[in-house]
Design a protein around this motif. Structure first.
Motif, short mmCIF file in Angstrom:
data_model
loop_
_atom_site.label_atom_id
_atom_site.label_comp_id
_atom_site.label_asym_id
_atom_site.label_seq_id
_atom_site.Cartn_x
_atom_site.Cartn_y
_atom_site.Cartn_z
N ALA A 183 -27.30 1.24 -35.55
CA ALA A 183 -26.32 1.42 -34.47
C ALA A 183 -24.96 1.80 -35.03
CB ALA A 183 -26.22 0.14 -33.64
N CYS A 184 -24.55 1.14 -36.12
CA CYS A 184 -23.26 1.47 -36.74
C CYS A 184 -23.28 2.87 -37.35
CB CYS A 184 -22.93 0.44 -37.82
SG CYS A 184 -22.52 -1.21 -37.19
N ALA A 185 -24.44 3.28 -37.89
CA ALA A 185 -24.55 4.58 -38.53
C ALA A 185 -24.79 5.71 -37.54
CB ALA A 185 -25.69 4.55 -39.56
N GLY A 186 -25.08 5.37 -36.28
CA GLY A 186 -25.30 6.39 -35.28
C GLY A 186 -26.67 7.04 -35.35
N TYR A 187 -27.67 6.31 -35.86
CA TYR A 187 -29.04 6.82 -35.91
C TYR A 187 -29.74 6.59 -34.57
CZ TYR A 187 -28.27 6.61 -41.00
OH TYR A 187 -27.78 6.76 -42.27
N LYS A 188 -30.91 7.18 -34.44
CA LYS A 188 -31.73 6.96 -33.25
C LYS A 188 -32.58 5.71 -33.46
CE LYS A 188 -31.85 11.87 -32.17
NZ LYS A 188 -32.70 13.08 -31.99
N ILE A 189 -32.62 4.84 -32.47
CA ILE A 189 -33.31 3.56 -32.58
C ILE A 189 -34.45 3.51 -31.56
CG2 ILE A 189 -33.09 1.05 -32.38
CD1 ILE A 189 -30.11 1.39 -33.09
N ILE A 190 -35.66 3.25 -32.03
CA ILE A 190 -36.78 3.04 -31.13
C ILE A 190 -36.65 1.61 -30.59
CG2 ILE A 190 -39.27 3.11 -30.86
CD1 ILE A 190 -37.84 5.78 -31.70
N PRO A 191 -36.45 1.42 -29.29
CA PRO A 191 -36.09 0.09 -28.77
C PRO A 191 -37.17 -0.97 -28.92
CG PRO A 191 -35.47 1.80 -27.20
CD PRO A 191 -36.33 2.45 -28.24
N GLN A 192 -38.45 -0.57 -28.84
CA GLN A 192 -39.53 -1.55 -28.89
C GLN A 192 -40.13 -1.65 -30.28
OE1 GLN A 192 -40.21 -3.61 -26.47
NE2 GLN A 192 -38.78 -2.65 -25.04
#
Length: 438
Positions: A183-192
């Motif tokens: 989140a801090c690096a601005g990457y894409k996060i798969i929520p599950q």
């Protein structure tokens, strides 16, 4: 894949990330900032003493955590998800935020653009203490930001990877690697949290990150190929063979991370050779004492004093080290810390058990085992139910307080706990009561 968003510390994420930024990070979540604004209004109105975070979706969890930071509300991550463990943790004034939590419609949105960070903001995690009782570990934003910055300096990307995770975000490793750092690096996060390789087989790219555990990576031998990803693993050391399998199947050696809830990350390695030593993170000072305990000074700790761990090491002239056996009674089962002392206490609290001794066995996998002396009531119940049902009852009782992997699979009931010539009960003596069953 595009470029990531600008790197920001935790306290700047809400005021400086736009709604479009959060849609970029969580791919489909377009209400992140609105949810945060309403939750801020709700928390500042009801003023809970603490919030207990149990959300399985990373976007919802991060929203709750960031708002807690900005309202100055202490946030708590339970050490286990079992209902009994949660009941022991909750105090008057606590607010539990789980997957069923909903904010009443009467609460509107606050202005997030002028958030000021409270000076005292903490995140409390729990870990298995050496006494068997859960130990509370408080982390400040300074500590979390320091470690996130180190991770980004070591492994940050100029491209924008998607971050997939087989481990939940409710403990320090999963929290940092699968959520806060991305989140801090601005990457894409798969929520599950993903459960099966098939979920990423045709979706992950060679730029993506896989945040995994040794338990998950050790089960890859059955698949022929997988996505080419950068792999991180923590919770327990990988065997050399399992690390090599990762390279064959996924295209790279995992970065294994050594650390704990108390210390944060300590060191890393990639197993190019058998018995590969660990390299300390660049901002951590390592030494050992006469008992070979690993002692460190780290910016991820609450102060700048040296901290003694229960890990024992062989310190090398290069500044690297090799791990020896632990000095306490915390064992790793499928990457999760399990307190043998806690299991014993839970059993002896039952009227059926007079005394219990737990040990860890290594057969096809690591597992816990119990040697127990039954009370008179226990003997009667054993006779009435039979061995299989009696053990099932004990396992059910323990499952209220322990993760599934920590509930003992092997049991021996004896008249007396065996001792050696010194009157002690070493682990090898308990383990000798169990016949290997391959």
């Amino acid at each position: 894949m595009g470029s990531p968003l600008p790197f920001l510390p935790l306290e700047q994420l809400l005021p400086h990330r736009s709604s479009a930024d959060w849609t970029h990070i969580f791919l489909t979540n377009d209400s992140f900032k609105k949810d945060c604004a309403r939750l801020y209004t709700y928390l500042t109105t009801i003023k809970p003493s603490r919030i207990i975070l149990r959300q399985s979706d990373r976007a919802a969890f991060l929203a709750s955590l960031l708002v807690a930071f900005h309202t100055g509300t202490p946030a708590v991550l339970p050490h286990l998800q079992a209902p009994g463990a949660l009941e022991e943790l909750i105090q008057p004034g606590d607010l539990v935020i789980d997957d069923t939590f909903r904010i009443p419609d009467t609460y509107g949105e606050a202005d997030l653009n002028h958030f000021s960070e409270p000076e005292t903001t903490t995140l409390c995690l729990y870990t298995s203490g050496s006494t068997g009782s859960p130990k509370a570990i408080s982390k400040t934003l300074r500590q979390l930001n320091a470690e996130i910055m180190t991770l980004n300096q070591m492994w940050g990307q100029t491209s924008c990877p998607a971050v997939w995770s087989t481990v939940p975000h409710h403990h320090i490793y999963g929290l940092l690697f699968s959520l806060l750092w991305p989140a801090c690096a601005g990457y894409k996060i798969i929520p599950q949290t993903i459960q099966f390789w098939e979920e990423i087989a045709n979706k992950a790219s060679d730029k993506d990150f896989l945040i995994a555990s040794p338990a998950h990576l050790s089960r890859m031998a059955a698949i022929e190929s997988g996505p080419r990803v950068r792999i991180f693993s923590s919770g327990a050391p990988l065997t050399f063979d399992h690390a090599q399998n990762c390279q064959t199947i996924l295209g790279s050696l995992p970065y294994e991370i050594l650390g704990s809830t108390e210390t944060g990350g300590i060191a890393y390695r990639q197993q190019e050779n058998a018995n590969q030593p660990w390299t300390p993170f660049s901002d951590i000072t390592i030494k050992s004492n006469k008992n070979q305990n690993l002692i460190l000074k780290s910016p991820y700790l609450a102060n700048d004093q040296f901290y003694q761990t229960e890990d024992r090491i062989e310190l090398l002239e290069t500044g690297q080290f090799r791990l020896l056996e632990r000095a306490d009674r915390i064992v790793k089962i499928e990457g999760k810390r399990v307190s043998l002392t806690d299991i014993e206490k839970r059993l002896t609290n039952l009227e059926l058990i007079d005394r219990a001794v737990a040990c860890a066995l290594s057969y096809k996998r690591n597992e816990t085992a119990i040697v127990a002396v039954l009370s008179e009531l226990g003997k009667t119940t054993y006779t009435t139910l039979g061995k299989a049902k009696f053990i099932r009852h004990l396992r059910t009782e323990l499952s209220h307080y322990l993760d599934r992997v920590g509930v003992p699979r092997r049991w021996r009931f004896v008249d007396e706990i065996p001792t050696d010539s010194r009157g002690k009960t070493p682990a090898y003596l308990i383990a000798s009561l169990f016949v290997r069953e391959d």
